[in-house]
Design a protein around this motif. Structure first.
Motif, PDB file in Angstrom:
ATOM      1  N   LYS A 162      -4.461  16.332 -12.929  1.00 46.88           N
ATOM      2  CA  LYS A 162      -5.721  17.016 -13.257  1.00 46.88           C
ATOM      3  C   LYS A 162      -6.904  16.339 -12.566  1.00 46.88           C
ATOM      4  O   LYS A 162      -7.950  16.963 -12.368  1.00 46.88           O
ATOM      5  CB  LYS A 162      -5.947  17.007 -14.777  1.00 46.88           C
ATOM      6  N   TYR A 163      -6.700  15.075 -12.195  1.00 43.26           N
ATOM      7  CA  TYR A 163      -7.762  14.303 -11.571  1.00 43.26           C
ATOM      8  C   TYR A 163      -7.525  14.107 -10.074  1.00 43.26           C
ATOM      9  O   TYR A 163      -8.474  14.029  -9.293  1.00 43.26           O
ATOM     10  CB  TYR A 163      -7.866  12.938 -12.248  1.00 43.26           C
ATOM     11  N   PHE A 164      -6.265  14.020  -9.706  1.00 40.75           N
ATOM     12  CA  PHE A 164      -5.889  13.834  -8.301  1.00 40.75           C
ATOM     13  C   PHE A 164      -4.787  14.846  -7.974  1.00 40.75           C
ATOM     14  O   PHE A 164      -3.674  14.719  -8.478  1.00 40.75           O
ATOM     15  CB  PHE A 164      -5.363  12.415  -8.052  1.00 40.75           C
ATOM     16  N   PRO A 165      -5.074  15.854  -7.174  1.00 36.30           N
ATOM     17  CA  PRO A 165      -4.088  16.897  -6.894  1.00 36.30           C
ATOM     18  C   PRO A 165      -2.869  16.419  -6.125  1.00 36.30           C
ATOM     19  O   PRO A 165      -1.852  17.107  -6.079  1.00 36.30           O
ATOM     20  CB  PRO A 165      -4.877  17.926  -6.081  1.00 36.30           C
ATOM     21  N   SER A 166      -2.952  15.233  -5.512  1.00 37.83           N
ATOM     22  CA  SER A 166      -1.835  14.703  -4.748  1.00 37.83           C
ATOM     23  C   SER A 166      -2.000  13.196  -4.599  1.00 37.83           C
ATOM     24  O   SER A 166      -3.074  12.643  -4.875  1.00 37.83           O
ATOM     25  CB  SER A 166      -1.770  15.342  -3.351  1.00 37.83           C
ATOM     26  N   LEU A 167      -0.938  12.541  -4.155  1.00 40.67           N
ATOM     27  CA  LEU A 167      -1.029  11.103  -3.905  1.00 40.67           C
ATOM     28  C   LEU A 167      -2.030  10.805  -2.794  1.00 40.67           C
ATOM     29  O   LEU A 167      -2.770   9.818  -2.857  1.00 40.67           O
ATOM     30  CB  LEU A 167       0.352  10.552  -3.524  1.00 40.67           C
ATOM     31  N   HIS A 168      -2.080  11.666  -1.800  1.00 41.42           N
ATOM     32  CA  HIS A 168      -3.041  11.453  -0.716  1.00 41.42           C
ATOM     33  C   HIS A 168      -4.479  11.567  -1.217  1.00 41.42           C
ATOM     34  O   HIS A 168      -5.382  10.953  -0.643  1.00 41.42           O
ATOM     35  CB  HIS A 168      -2.775  12.441   0.422  1.00 41.42           C
ATOM     36  N   ALA A 169      -4.690  12.335  -2.264  1.00 41.46           N
ATOM     37  CA  ALA A 169      -6.028  12.419  -2.850  1.00 41.46           C
ATOM     38  C   ALA A 169      -6.412  11.084  -3.477  1.00 41.46           C
ATOM     39  O   ALA A 169      -7.588  10.693  -3.453  1.00 41.46           O
ATOM     40  CB  ALA A 169      -6.082  13.527  -3.897  1.00 41.46           C
ATOM     41  N   VAL A 170      -5.434  10.379  -4.036  1.00 46.00           N
ATOM     42  CA  VAL A 170      -5.694   9.034  -4.565  1.00 46.00           C
ATOM     43  C   VAL A 170      -6.078   8.100  -3.426  1.00 46.00           C
ATOM     44  O   VAL A 170      -7.074   7.378  -3.505  1.00 46.00           O
ATOM     45  CB  VAL A 170      -4.449   8.485  -5.297  1.00 46.00           C
ATOM     46  N   TYR A 171      -5.294   8.120  -2.369  1.00 44.18           N
ATOM     47  CA  TYR A 171      -5.605   7.283  -1.204  1.00 44.18           C
ATOM     48  C   TYR A 171      -6.990   7.610  -0.651  1.00 44.18           C
ATOM     49  O   TYR A 171      -7.734   6.727  -0.225  1.00 44.18           O
ATOM     50  CB  TYR A 171      -4.559   7.484  -0.115  1.00 44.18           C
ATOM     51  N   VAL A 231       0.826  -1.213   0.000  1.00 41.75           N
ATOM     52  CA  VAL A 231       0.000   0.000   0.000  1.00 41.75           C
ATOM     53  C   VAL A 231       0.855   1.256   0.000  1.00 41.75           C
ATOM     54  O   VAL A 231       0.562   2.223  -0.700  1.00 41.75           O
ATOM     55  CB  VAL A 231      -0.944  -0.004   1.222  1.00 41.75           C
ATOM     56  N   GLY A 232       1.946   1.257   0.763  1.00 44.60           N
ATOM     57  CA  GLY A 232       2.802   2.437   0.839  1.00 44.60           C
ATOM     58  C   GLY A 232       3.674   2.651  -0.368  1.00 44.60           C
ATOM     59  O   GLY A 232       4.331   3.697  -0.482  1.00 44.60           O
ATOM     60  N   ALA A 233       3.697   1.693  -1.297  1.00 45.17           N
ATOM     61  CA  ALA A 233       4.555   1.806  -2.482  1.00 45.17           C
ATOM     62  C   ALA A 233       3.863   2.507  -3.646  1.00 45.17           C
ATOM     63  O   ALA A 233       4.477   2.718  -4.702  1.00 45.17           O
ATOM     64  CB  ALA A 233       5.021   0.423  -2.923  1.00 45.17           C
ATOM     65  N   LEU A 234       2.627   2.867  -3.482  1.00 43.50           N
ATOM     66  CA  LEU A 234       1.877   3.519  -4.552  1.00 43.50           C
ATOM     67  C   LEU A 234       2.475   4.876  -4.901  1.00 43.50           C
ATOM     68  O   LEU A 234       2.804   5.661  -4.018  1.00 43.50           O
ATOM     69  CB  LEU A 234       0.418   3.700  -4.134  1.00 43.50           C
ATOM     70  N   THR A 235       2.609   5.151  -6.195  1.00 44.75           N
ATOM     71  CA  THR A 235       3.056   6.465  -6.672  1.00 44.75           C
ATOM     72  C   THR A 235       2.209   6.872  -7.866  1.00 44.75           C
ATOM     73  O   THR A 235       1.728   6.017  -8.626  1.00 44.75           O
ATOM     74  CB  THR A 235       4.535   6.455  -7.096  1.00 44.75           C
ATOM     75  N   VAL A 236       2.059   8.156  -8.030  1.00 50.37           N
ATOM     76  CA  VAL A 236       1.313   8.662  -9.179  1.00 50.37           C
ATOM     77  C   VAL A 236       2.069   8.355 -10.460  1.00 50.37           C
ATOM     78  O   VAL A 236       1.469   8.047 -11.495  1.00 50.37           O
ATOM     79  CB  VAL A 236       1.068  10.178  -9.031  1.00 50.37           C
ATOM     80  N   SER A 237       3.390   8.422 -10.410  1.00 43.49           N
ATOM     81  CA  SER A 237       4.185   8.165 -11.611  1.00 43.49           C
ATOM     82  C   SER A 237       4.002   6.726 -12.104  1.00 43.49           C
ATOM     83  O   SER A 237       3.928   6.482 -13.312  1.00 43.49           O
ATOM     84  CB  SER A 237       5.665   8.450 -11.348  1.00 43.49           C
ATOM     85  N   GLU A 238       3.901   5.764 -11.169  1.00 48.95           N
ATOM     86  CA  GLU A 238       3.696   4.372 -11.591  1.00 48.95           C
ATOM     87  C   GLU A 238       2.284   4.179 -12.127  1.00 48.95           C
ATOM     88  O   GLU A 238       2.080   3.418 -13.096  1.00 48.95           O
ATOM     89  CB  GLU A 238       3.963   3.415 -10.430  1.00 48.95           C
ATOM     90  N   MET A 239       1.314   4.842 -11.524  1.00 46.16           N
ATOM     91  CA  MET A 239      -0.047   4.783 -12.064  1.00 46.16           C
ATOM     92  C   MET A 239      -0.047   5.302 -13.496  1.00 46.16           C
ATOM     93  O   MET A 239      -0.643   4.689 -14.396  1.00 46.16           O
ATOM     94  CB  MET A 239      -0.998   5.628 -11.197  1.00 46.16           C
ATOM     95  N   ALA A 240       0.604   6.440 -13.706  1.00 44.90           N
ATOM     96  CA  ALA A 240       0.653   7.051 -15.036  1.00 44.90           C
ATOM     97  C   ALA A 240       1.375   6.147 -16.031  1.00 44.90           C
ATOM     98  O   ALA A 240       0.936   5.990 -17.181  1.00 44.90           O
ATOM     99  CB  ALA A 240       1.340   8.405 -14.951  1.00 44.90           C
TER     100      ALA A 240
END
Length: 224
Positions: free
Chosen positions: A58-67, A37-46
């Protein structure tokens, strides 16, 4: 005509936006499931979506917004499963049992989201008030079932308390934690720990078995 065209264009744009969000979150869950869970990054999602990381902001202003969105969706999904499990059952102990079993089973089937909901695997992350609302509603419903079980004479009056609900969460989290730690690939029915769920509930409910002299005390020898 212009208004109709604009409305259609907005609807299509909204659908595309929602599809992008849903796809991003699906990748997020997959990353958490395999990498932690702690390994999640926006760059890997992208990267998995074939886009650049700034595009997702544009959809999630931060990684915490994804969480936060994952927390909200996980809590809502868990709530739906529990409500389906208790639907049609009498209020009180029957719903406490069914809801607990449903929660443990859901968590084992969705370990990444379960960790986000029931533990603190991400330093500094706390769900927003909006995301946390489903969890608060769940606790209020559980507390109501305890109160109803006391009213029906199924449990001792001591069960109508925040402490009893907290103790139930300890039982639930213990079952889930042990299963995930020792047999992460097993399902609910075959897991060495999750198949003890009914036994664990028996022990918990025995703690609040009605005693003679209290309402419902004549049922003290009956299994709740």
């Amino acid at each position: 005509m212009v208004t109709g065209y604009s409305s259609t264009h907005v609807d299509r744009r909204s659908r595309r936006r929602q599809q992008t969000i849903d796809e991003a979150l699906e990748h997020a869950v997959a990353i958490m499931a395999t990498e932690g869970v702690g390994a999640l990054t926006v760059s890997e999602m992208a990267r998995r979506m074939g886009v650049r990381a700034p595009s997702l902001y544009k959809y999630f202003p931060s990684l915490h917004a994804v969480y936060d969105e994952l927390f909200a969706r996980g809590a809502a999904a868990n709530q739906d499963v529990v409500r389906a499990a208790v639907d049609g059952l009498p209020h009180g102990v029957a719903r406490i049992r069914a809801g607990t079993v449903a929660t443990v089973a859901w968590c084992v089937a969705h370990p990444a989201l379960a960790q986000l909901l029931y533990w603190r695997p991400v330093p500094g992350f706390a769900p927003s008030a909006a995301a946390f609302r489903s969890s608060q509603d769940d606790m209020a419903e559980v507390r109501g079932e305890f109160a109803e079980a006391v009213r029906r004479g199924e449990l001792d009056p001591a069960a109508d308390s925040p402490e009893a609900v907290r103790l139930l969460t300890v039982v639930i989290s213990g079952l889930i934690s042990q299963q995930m730690a020792n047999e992460p690939g097993a399902d609910f029915a075959t897991g060495a720990f999750t198949r003890l769920t009914d036994d664990a509930l028996d022990m918990f409910l025995a703690r609040y078995r009605p005693t003679r002299g209290h309402p419902g005390g004549d049922h003290a020898d009956a299994r709740p």
